[in-house]
Enzyme design. Structure first.
Site, PDB file in Angstrom:
ATOM      1  N   HIS A  22      -7.003  -6.600   1.441  1.00 23.65           N
ATOM      2  CA  HIS A  22      -5.957  -5.667   1.026  1.00 23.65           C
ATOM      3  C   HIS A  22      -4.585  -6.056   1.573  1.00 23.65           C
ATOM      4  O   HIS A  22      -3.572  -5.937   0.882  1.00 23.65           O
ATOM      5  CB  HIS A  22      -6.353  -4.259   1.493  1.00 23.65           C
ATOM      6  CG  HIS A  22      -5.357  -3.195   1.161  1.00 23.65           C
ATOM      7  ND1 HIS A  22      -4.811  -3.044  -0.098  1.00 23.65           N
ATOM      8  CD2 HIS A  22      -4.811  -2.210   1.933  1.00 23.65           C
ATOM      9  CE1 HIS A  22      -3.972  -2.004  -0.094  1.00 23.65           C
ATOM     10  NE2 HIS A  22      -3.957  -1.508   1.122  1.00 23.65           N
ATOM     11  N   ASP A  59      -0.483  -4.793  -3.674  1.00 21.85           N
ATOM     12  CA  ASP A  59      -1.854  -4.274  -3.745  1.00 21.85           C
ATOM     13  C   ASP A  59      -1.956  -2.750  -3.713  1.00 21.85           C
ATOM     14  O   ASP A  59      -2.728  -2.187  -2.918  1.00 21.85           O
ATOM     15  CB  ASP A  59      -2.720  -4.871  -2.637  1.00 21.85           C
ATOM     16  CG  ASP A  59      -4.186  -4.955  -3.075  1.00 21.85           C
ATOM     17  OD1 ASP A  59      -4.425  -5.304  -4.239  1.00 21.85           O
ATOM     18  OD2 ASP A  59      -5.075  -4.668  -2.251  1.00 21.85           O
ATOM     19  N   SER A 108       0.834  -1.203   0.000  1.00 19.29           N
ATOM     20  CA  SER A 108       0.000   0.000   0.000  1.00 19.29           C
ATOM     21  C   SER A 108       0.872   1.258   0.000  1.00 19.29           C
ATOM     22  O   SER A 108       1.669   1.453  -0.919  1.00 19.29           O
ATOM     23  CB  SER A 108      -0.954  -0.045   1.197  1.00 19.29           C
ATOM     24  OG  SER A 108      -2.021   0.844   1.020  1.00 19.29           O
TER      25      SER A 108
END
Length: 351
Positions: A310, A183, A158
């Site tokens: 996530h 991701d 992230s």
């Protein structure tokens, strides 16, 4: 003819009438006894914190020269290249604990608490500009390894993935041999920024205990792996003496001015990074146009990881670790590469 006596054990209610004629004893029912159930865990037991020592080998504070900045790192493994892990916004280095347990069998692992997160302490906790975050990584690597750093594979999740991409694109680490982004892609990230403040304000702000903080993150769907949550979540909260409870450690809502800088131009920077690249996604809907074209042209390896949220490294840590180790092996990263049974090594050109 004498009837044969029943070989069935009497039912509990029959014990009161043992003199009753056995011929008229009712047949036992399959539902007359309850199965033995294992003892149930209380909520506080199920979500109790776990110690990182079962996953990493040690923790250290890296003091940056000529500053008051101290970055906390968790390390594991004894030899081979270094998988240097950067967590996402609001997470901590312990986000990689479960995967580190497997990765350290083949290579070394370093997981860093970034500025404003975990146990790190910096002069300006709010300055999360991409420039500052990149300099932090460069300073930690320099302080840890001096002028002779080992081969490094940057792994970023992230926000940490954005930092890893920028560090690679800026060529800040001379020994960088690989880049793994988890991701995060520019298109999806930029589109989500307008909703970020609402997401941050709608989450639970205060927790009466660490167990409740862990439970909330699991029940809200933020993390799907209870074991990982029990290790990582304590590193994302801090005790507030004035409120007599726990609150989020990272003050992300105060860093909005830097969010666009994390993700703007990220796809092109990723594609231009001069090292082998792996993109791990939790769904194909996250792929934007630039990355779709780049992937079709073979500029990077992409894997869509199923049945995860996530935080891929937390939700499916074994699969995540295998993907990272396979990437290291296939690209022969490190002075002697990494031997993993069942993985075919690329053939080397004859000289």
């Amino acid at each position: 003819m004498e009837p044969k006596p029943s070989t069935l054990a009497p039912l509990p209610e029959e014990n009161q009438n043992q003199n009753q004629d056995q011929d008229h004893a009712p047949a036992p029912s399959a539902f007359s006894s309850k199965p033995i159930r294992p003892p149930t865990q209380t909520s506080s037991e199920k979500y109790s914190p776990l110690d990182w020592k079962g996953y990493f080998d040690q923790e250290d504070d890296v003091c940056i020269p000529d500053s008051n900045d101290v970055f906390h790192v968790y390390t594991a493994g004894k030899e081979g290249p270094v998988v240097f892990c950067l967590h996402g916004g609001g997470y901590s280095g312990l986000s990689f604990a479960l995967s580190a347990r497997m990765i350290k069998e083949k290579v070394r692992v370093v997981a860093m608490d970034q500025r404003g997160h975990g146990k790190s302490s910096t002069e300006n906790e709010i300055d999360m500009s991409i420039e500052t975050l990149c300099k932090d990584v460069e300073a930690v690597v320099k302080t840890m390894y001096g002028d002779a750093p080992p081969a490094i594979i940057l792994v970023g999740h992230s926000m940490g993935g954005s930092v890893a991409v920028h560090v690679a694109a800026k060529k800040l680490l001379p020994s960088l041999h690989g880049l793994v982004v988890v991701d995060v892609v520019e298109g999806t990230a930029m589109a989500s920024l307008m909703h970020m403040q609402k997401i941050l304000s709608n989450r639970m702000q205060y927790f009466p205990s660490l167990e409740k903080a862990i439970e909330w993150n699991v029940r809200s769907g933020s993390l799907r792996n209870v074991e990982s949550a029990r290790i990582s979540i304590p590193g994302t909260v801090t005790y507030d003496d004035s409120q007599k409870c726990y609150r989020h450690r990272a003050r992300l809502e105060e860093t909005e001015q830097y969010w666009r800088g994390w993700y703007e131009g990220l796809s092109e920077k990723f594609l231009s990074s001069p090292v082998p690249k792996l993109l791990l996604l939790a769904g194909t809907d996250r792929l934007d146009r630039a990355l779709t074209i780049g992937q079709m042209q073979g500029k990077f390896q992409m894997v869509v990881v199923r049945h995860t949220g996530h935080a891929i490294q937390e939700d499916v840590p074994d699969e995540f670790a295998s993907l990272v180790l396979n990437f290291v092996s296939r690209n022969r990263i490190g002075p002697h590469g990494v031997e993993i049974p069942g993985i075919r090594r690329p053939s080397q050109p004859h000289t």
